[in-house]
Design an enzyme around this catalytic site. Sequence first.
Site, PDB file in Angstrom:
ATOM      1  N   ASP A 112      19.446  66.276 -43.587  1.00 14.50           N
ATOM      2  CA  ASP A 112      20.644  66.203 -42.766  1.00 14.50           C
ATOM      3  C   ASP A 112      21.036  67.631 -42.409  1.00 14.50           C
ATOM      4  O   ASP A 112      21.069  68.504 -43.279  1.00 14.50           O
ATOM      5  CB  ASP A 112      21.767  65.532 -43.563  1.00 14.50           C
ATOM      6  CG  ASP A 112      22.569  64.570 -42.725  1.00 14.50           C
ATOM      7  OD1 ASP A 112      23.052  65.004 -41.675  1.00 14.50           O
ATOM      8  OD2 ASP A 112      22.713  63.410 -43.120  1.00 14.50           O
ATOM      9  N   ASP A 220      23.882  66.146 -37.630  1.00 13.92           N
ATOM     10  CA  ASP A 220      25.227  65.583 -37.732  1.00 13.92           C
ATOM     11  C   ASP A 220      26.086  65.956 -36.514  1.00 13.92           C
ATOM     12  O   ASP A 220      26.164  67.131 -36.161  1.00 13.92           O
ATOM     13  CB  ASP A 220      25.863  66.152 -39.010  1.00 13.92           C
ATOM     14  CG  ASP A 220      27.142  65.468 -39.402  1.00 13.92           C
ATOM     15  OD1 ASP A 220      27.089  64.316 -39.843  1.00 13.92           O
ATOM     16  OD2 ASP A 220      28.216  66.105 -39.269  1.00 13.92           O
ATOM     17  N   GLU A 279      22.723  62.904 -34.092  1.00  9.61           N
ATOM     18  CA  GLU A 279      23.836  61.934 -34.165  1.00  9.61           C
ATOM     19  C   GLU A 279      24.823  62.309 -33.068  1.00  9.61           C
ATOM     20  O   GLU A 279      25.306  63.442 -33.031  1.00  9.61           O
ATOM     21  CB  GLU A 279      24.510  61.999 -35.532  1.00  9.61           C
ATOM     22  CG  GLU A 279      25.529  60.878 -35.693  1.00  9.61           C
ATOM     23  CD  GLU A 279      26.691  61.201 -36.610  1.00  9.61           C
ATOM     24  OE1 GLU A 279      27.296  60.278 -37.155  1.00  9.61           O
ATOM     25  OE2 GLU A 279      27.011  62.409 -36.778  1.00  9.61           O
ATOM     26  N   HIS A 351      25.465  55.405 -43.746  1.00  4.30           N
ATOM     27  CA  HIS A 351      26.506  55.662 -44.755  1.00  4.30           C
ATOM     28  C   HIS A 351      27.910  55.624 -44.171  1.00  4.30           C
ATOM     29  O   HIS A 351      28.876  55.772 -44.917  1.00  4.30           O
ATOM     30  CB  HIS A 351      26.230  57.012 -45.414  1.00  4.30           C
ATOM     31  CG  HIS A 351      26.331  58.135 -44.418  1.00  4.30           C
ATOM     32  ND1 HIS A 351      25.430  58.301 -43.376  1.00  4.30           N
ATOM     33  CD2 HIS A 351      27.234  59.131 -44.269  1.00  4.30           C
ATOM     34  CE1 HIS A 351      25.778  59.338 -42.652  1.00  4.30           C
ATOM     35  NE2 HIS A 351      26.866  59.855 -43.168  1.00  4.30           N
ATOM     36  N   ASP A 352      28.046  55.488 -42.860  1.00  2.00           N
ATOM     37  CA  ASP A 352      29.365  55.438 -42.216  1.00  2.00           C
ATOM     38  C   ASP A 352      29.749  54.038 -41.739  1.00  2.00           C
ATOM     39  O   ASP A 352      30.843  53.856 -41.208  1.00  2.00           O
ATOM     40  CB  ASP A 352      29.386  56.353 -40.982  1.00  2.00           C
ATOM     41  CG  ASP A 352      29.244  57.823 -41.328  1.00  2.00           C
ATOM     42  OD1 ASP A 352      29.652  58.216 -42.441  1.00  2.00           O
ATOM     43  OD2 ASP A 352      28.728  58.579 -40.488  1.00  2.00           O
TER      44      ASP A 352
HETATM   45  C1  NOJ Z   1      29.074  62.246 -39.362  1.00  2.00           C
HETATM   46  C2  NOJ Z   1      28.616  61.873 -40.734  1.00  2.00           C
HETATM   47  O1  NOJ Z   1      27.711  60.817 -40.663  1.00  2.00           O
HETATM   48  C3  NOJ Z   1      29.852  61.544 -41.537  1.00  2.00           C
HETATM   49  O2  NOJ Z   1      29.558  60.969 -42.779  1.00  2.00           O
HETATM   50  C4  NOJ Z   1      30.672  62.797 -41.684  1.00  2.00           C
HETATM   51  O3  NOJ Z   1      31.885  62.484 -42.323  1.00  2.00           O
HETATM   52  C5  NOJ Z   1      30.984  63.436 -40.328  1.00  2.00           C
HETATM   53  N1  NOJ Z   1      29.858  63.455 -39.444  1.00  2.00           N
HETATM   54  C6  NOJ Z   1      31.415  64.856 -40.525  1.00  2.00           C
HETATM   55  O4  NOJ Z   1      30.336  65.627 -40.981  1.00  2.00           O
END
Ligand code: NOJ
Length: 598
Positions: A112, A220, A279, A351-352
Amino acid sequence: MNNQTDAGVRSPATEAPAWWKTAVVYQIYPRSFADSDGDGIGDLPGITSRLDYLVQLGVDVIWLSPVYRSPQDDMGYDISDYQDIDSTYGTLDDFDALLAAVHQRGMRLIMDLVVNHTSDEHPWFVESRSSRDNPKRDWYWWRPARSGMRAGDPGAEPTNWGSAFSGSVWELDETSGEYYLHLFSRKQPDLNWENPEVRQAVYAMMRWWLDRGVDGFRMDVINFISKDPALPDGHTRRGGRYGDGRDHYLCGPRIHEFLREMHDEVFAQRTGELLTVGEMPGVTVAEAVLFTDPVRAEVDMVFQFEHVSLDEGAIKWDLQPFQLLDLKGSFGRWQAGLAEVGWNSLYWNNHDQPRVVSRFGNDGSHRVLAATMLATVLHLHRGTPYIYQGEELGMTNAPFDSIDDFRDIESVNHYAEALASGRSPDEILRGLRAKSRDNARTPMQWDDTPQAGFTTGTPWIAVNPNHTEINAAAAVSDQDSTFHYYRRLIELRHTEPAVAHGDFTMHAAHDENVYAFVRRANDVQLLVLGNFSDEVSRVRIPDAAQWQTAEVLISNYVAAAESDELAGAEDEIVLRPWEALVYRRPDNPLTASSPGGP
Ligand code: NOJ
C-alpha cells in the site's frame, strides 16, 4: 506494468496482454489476518504462516494494507516512517522473510502506498511545523486564517472544506499561528505535491521498496494528490456545516502529470512484471480511461467507487435500498467505457467496505448461495478481480451492539459529531452497523475455537460470533463451500481465455432480479446469470433454449433443477434463489454442432 520500451511507453498493439489480466489479487489487512505472538494484533509472521492457504485458493498477487511504522490513528494509513515496519507487525527481517516466502510460492506482493498524506509524527511534518521558515514548511499545505479573521476564531479556517473523518480539514498549529490541511484525520497532514522535493522523496522511497523486491503498489487516494493551489471554498449542502472541497482536489489540475512523472521516475526502466492500481474515489469513466491507457503510462488500473455508493444518500451513513438496476447500469457503463482502452479492477469488498453478502446479498438463510452468486457475477466481468480476506468464506457484517464495539476513527468520529448535532444513538448506530468499516476489520475466521484461531490473546476488535459456523477450517474441508467456489472461479480466470479477455455484452438490462451478460472471445461465448433474489426468477435471453443445452461451466447449486415449477418458456431461463449459472458454448453453435455445415 510490463517491460517498457526505451521511451518508457508500451506499444500495446504489438505486445502480449499484460500478465495482470489473468491475475486475481487477494487483499490482506494485516491487523486482522493472523496474530503470531498473542498480542491480539495480526502481524507479518502470522501472514507468512498462512501463505499455503492462499496457494490453495490459487491467487496470484497479495496486496498488503500498510505495515509501515505508524501511530495507528487510522490503522496504519498514517505513516511516520515509510522505510520501516511498525513494531506491532514485526521487523524488516520479518518483511523480507514474508516476501521471499510469497515469491517462493509463485505469488507476487504489492504494498500500500500512502502518499497523499503522512502521519503528523513523520519527521517531515515534525520539521515542517517547527517554524514558518523551516525548509520543509512548504512540504505540506500551510495557510493563515481566513482574511480579516483571527486564527482560532470560529469560521476562520482557510477554506470551508469538511474532512472525510468529520470536522474541518484544517488544524490550527498554535505555535506558528497557521493552519495545516488534512483531508482525513488531523494526524494525517496532506503532502504538498506542488513541491518537487516532495515528489522526489516519494519516488526515492518507492524505488527503495521495488529494489527490495516488492511487485508494485496499491496507491491510496492517489487522485487527491493534485489540488487547486488557490484552495477555493466548496459548495455547502443545505443545513450542512462544511463545504465539499472535492471539486478542488479530486483529479486536480496536475494529476496526470504527477502520475506520468512517477511512472517515468520509478517504473519506466524496470524490467520486472509489476502492478500499479490507483485508489480513486469519485473518478469518472472518462478519467479512468486516461489513467489506465497503457500508452499514457500512468497506472495499470484504478479502483472506482460508483457501485459501492449506490446504497447511500448524500453521505455514506444515509442508507438507501440497493437496486439491482442501478448496479447493472453502473457496471455496464464501466465495462463499455474501458472496453477498448484501459482496464477495470473488480471488487465488492476491501477494508473500507461492509461485507458484500450482508450488503447486496442475503447473509441469513441463503448466505452461501448469495456469496457464491455475487462472486460469480463479479469475477466473470472483464477486469482484474480483488478478493478481500474472508470474502472467500462468505464472512458477514458483525453484530455490533454499542458504540464501544467500534474501533475505526471514521465511525467513532461520525458518532460523536452526529450525536452532537442532535441525532439519536439508535439512528446513528443503524448507519454504523450497515456501513462501518469495522465490518470488514473483524478478525479473519480461521476455525471455530474461541478467538477463531486469529489470536491466543485478546483481539483488538471482537471476532464475529458466527465464526463457529463460518471459518476457513470448515470451508477448506467442504468441497461445496464458498472457499472452493472461489478457488474454481480463480482457476477459470487462469484457464478460460473468454473470462480474462472476452468482450462484454449486457443482457436483460431492465430485469430487476437477474444480472445477465455474455462474454465472447475468439471462438467461445459465455452466458453469465445471477439471481439477486430470494425468489425463483425468470429472465428472457436471446437464444435461451439453445443456451440451456450448452455446457455448464460453473454453477453454485450442487444439484440440477428438477421440479416442473422451474420449467420456463422457450425464450426464458429460470433461476432458483441466488442461483449463479455460467454456460459455455462455441461462438457459432450451428457451425460447431454440424462440422461442414454452413
Ligand atoms: C483510503 C484507505 O483505504 C482508507 O482506509 C484510509 O482511511 C484513507 N484512504 C486515508 O488514507
